[in-house]
Design a protein around this motif. Structure first.
Motif, mmCIF file in Angstrom:
data_model
loop_
_atom_site.group_PDB
_atom_site.id
_atom_site.type_symbol
_atom_site.label_atom_id
_atom_site.label_comp_id
_atom_site.label_asym_id
_atom_site.label_seq_id
_atom_site.Cartn_x
_atom_site.Cartn_y
_atom_site.Cartn_z
ATOM 1 N N UNK A 89 17.845 32.007 20.513
ATOM 2 C CA UNK A 89 19.036 32.351 19.736
ATOM 3 C C UNK A 89 18.853 33.613 18.901
ATOM 4 N N UNK A 90 17.668 33.801 18.331
ATOM 5 C CA UNK A 90 17.428 34.992 17.518
ATOM 6 C C UNK A 90 17.475 36.253 18.376
ATOM 7 N N UNK A 91 16.817 36.213 19.534
ATOM 8 C CA UNK A 91 16.791 37.378 20.399
ATOM 9 C C UNK A 91 18.173 37.672 20.987
ATOM 10 N N UNK A 224 28.090 26.921 25.092
ATOM 11 C CA UNK A 224 29.371 26.217 25.009
ATOM 12 C C UNK A 224 29.873 25.953 23.590
ATOM 13 N N UNK A 225 29.149 26.389 22.576
ATOM 14 C CA UNK A 225 29.595 26.107 21.216
ATOM 15 C C UNK A 225 30.115 27.369 20.532
ATOM 16 N N UNK A 226 30.884 27.165 19.471
ATOM 17 C CA UNK A 226 31.445 28.284 18.703
ATOM 18 C C UNK A 226 30.321 29.109 18.072
ATOM 19 N N UNK A 227 29.302 28.429 17.546
ATOM 20 C CA UNK A 227 28.195 29.149 16.934
ATOM 21 C C UNK A 227 27.414 29.956 17.970
ATOM 22 N N UNK A 228 27.275 29.406 19.173
ATOM 23 C CA UNK A 228 26.629 30.151 20.246
ATOM 24 C C UNK A 228 27.408 31.403 20.607
ATOM 25 N N UNK A 229 28.748 31.287 20.594
ATOM 26 C CA UNK A 229 29.606 32.446 20.855
ATOM 27 C C UNK A 229 29.428 33.492 19.759
ATOM 28 N N UNK A 233 28.298 37.455 20.109
ATOM 29 C CA UNK A 233 29.124 38.570 19.623
ATOM 30 C C UNK A 233 28.343 39.439 18.649
ATOM 31 N N UNK A 234 27.605 38.822 17.719
ATOM 32 C CA UNK A 234 26.786 39.587 16.778
ATOM 33 C C UNK A 234 25.732 40.394 17.531
ATOM 34 N N UNK A 242 32.405 41.597 12.930
ATOM 35 C CA UNK A 242 33.124 41.678 11.656
ATOM 36 C C UNK A 242 34.621 41.754 11.890
ATOM 37 N N UNK A 243 35.035 42.523 12.897
ATOM 38 C CA UNK A 243 36.456 42.651 13.209
ATOM 39 C C UNK A 243 37.053 41.314 13.639
ATOM 40 N N UNK A 244 36.233 40.498 14.325
ATOM 41 C CA UNK A 244 36.695 39.188 14.789
ATOM 42 C C UNK A 244 36.639 38.130 13.693
ATOM 43 N N UNK A 245 36.207 38.527 12.501
ATOM 44 C CA UNK A 245 36.170 37.587 11.388
ATOM 45 C C UNK A 245 34.914 36.744 11.323
ATOM 46 N N UNK A 246 33.866 37.146 12.044
ATOM 47 C CA UNK A 246 32.602 36.410 12.032
ATOM 48 C C UNK A 246 31.745 36.908 10.873
ATOM 49 N N UNK A 247 31.200 35.994 10.095
ATOM 50 C CA UNK A 247 30.302 36.362 9.003
ATOM 51 C C UNK A 247 28.923 36.664 9.586
ATOM 52 N N UNK A 248 28.601 37.946 9.640
ATOM 53 C CA UNK A 248 27.329 38.360 10.245
ATOM 54 C C UNK A 248 26.145 37.830 9.442
ATOM 55 N N UNK A 249 26.215 37.918 8.121
ATOM 56 C CA UNK A 249 25.118 37.442 7.271
ATOM 57 C C UNK A 249 24.885 35.948 7.476
#
Length: 366
Positions: A89-91, A224-229, A233-234, A242-249
């Motif tokens: 996940x980190x990579x 298959x999960x939202x967090x995986x998506x 994206x990050x 950021x444009x999609x509203x995802x909190x990068x931090x």
């Protein structure tokens, strides 16, 4: 008067492929593996006069030839696989976590500490306590660099790398304290087996099943999960995230907690399931080897099973060749050369999967 000069295109240009069929990418990899083993056989024959069949036989025997070798190899495959899964996940988020070695040691250290300090507890209480503590320790070791990266943009590669050495020094401190004047620490709770995972056969299926369960779970999580998506994206573009509203931090911190926690479980399984002791070498360098496994599998945890098996097959198989032919000069260094050749070809095949070479056309061809 200055004459205008015409500059010719280079004879060969490297062009990035826009797309390549899956079958073709795997064809490149298979060709690379075949070429690598051909070169390995030439190298081994030059040193030992062993035929390709003898080389393959020795490598298989050294990996799965008897129950003793099979037990060790299967555990090492499981260990390497789990660390690679921790890195996935980190990579995939393009957070270059080079600190898996330290995160494994953090989980291993707290596991050994509890085995030493709370050996009076029954196993049904001690083992769950060890599991939870290893998860927390690994997560802490992973989240510290993540917080600095997320809040202040600190380079995660150097930070996670340095955390490895901090973990090693902590393990050294307790190791030397516990062993006292003895030559080595030895087996923890050798008589009572307190904190030891149950083993129902020669092969520790508790460890194997646990690792396979986490591997499949991570595959589902990333795919298959939202967090995986959000991780994907990050990894593709921070600005897009950021444009999609995802909190990068938040995504960076959460992902590294998960990554470190899984590495901590690898440390727990190593101490409680196999070694029943701890040293600075408990991670065995697999925190770095797992980077290759994760990268070659394109962060697909199911493919990591095959790649981890191949790496351990090379490692254990070449050790057996060394045992048989050490007298003629095939030593541990030669063994490492063999592993390097195979990995070099496999990694090199990724270049031809992602890029193609275009030759400059002649005037007639143009």
């Amino acid at each position: 008067m200055i004459k205008a000069t015409t500059q010719k295109d280079p004879f060969i240009r490297v062009v990035r492929r826009s797309d390549i069929p899956t079958w073709k990418s795997w064809l490149f990899r298979i060709i690379a593996i075949i070429a690598a083993f051909a070169l390995v056989n030439i190298f081994v024959f030059a040193m030992t006069k062993a035929t390709p069949l003898e080389v393959c036989t020795l490598m298989f025997q050294g990996t799965f030839g008897n129950i003793f070798f099979a037990k060790g190899s299967i555990f090492l495959i499981a260990k390497l696989l789990l660390i690679a899964v921790a890195l996935a996940p980190a990579f995939k988020m393009k957070f270059w976590n080079i600190g898996a070695e330290g995160q494994v040691l953090a989980g291993a250290m707290i596991t050994a500490f509890l085995m030493v300090k709370f050996s009076d507890l029954p196993n049904h209480i001690l083992i769950p306590l060890m599991i939870v503590s290893a998860i927390i320790a690994g997560a802490i070791w992973g989240v510290i660099p993540a917080i600095f990266k997320a809040r202040w943009g600190v380079n995660e590669t150097l930070f996670t790398l340095m955390m490895n050495y901090v973990a090693m020094q902590i393990v050294d401190f307790f190791f030397n304290s516990w062993k006292g004047q003895k030559a080595s620490l030895g087996i923890l709770n050798a008589t009572s087996h307190k904190g030891w995972l149950p083993q129902f056969s020669d092969i520790n299926w508790v460890v194997v099943i646990t690792v396979l369960f986490i591997t499949v779970l991570m595959y589902i999580y990333l795919k298959f999960t939202k967090q995986g998506y959000e991780i994907a994206v990050v990894g593709e573009s921070v600005n897009t995230a950021k444009y999609a509203g995802i909190s990068v931090k938040k995504t960076i911190i959460r992902t590294m907690i998960i990554s470190g926690a899984i590495a901590g479980i690898a440390g727990f399984l190593t101490v409680a399931g196999e070694d029943h002791s701890v040293t600075r070498d408990t991670a065995g360098g697999y925190g770095f080897t797992a980077i290759i496994v994760a990268w070659l599998a394109k962060f697909n945890t199911l493919w990591m099973i095959l790649i981890a098996t191949l790496v351990i097959f090379l490692e254990q198989g070449t050790k057996n060749i060394t045992n048989v032919y050490q007298s003629v000069g095939f030593d541990a260094s030669a063994s490492k050369i063999v592993i390097g050749i195979v990995l070099f070809f496999i990694i090199g095949s990724e270049f031809f999967i992602n890029y193609k070479l275009i030759r400059r056309r002649s005037g007639k061809e143009a």
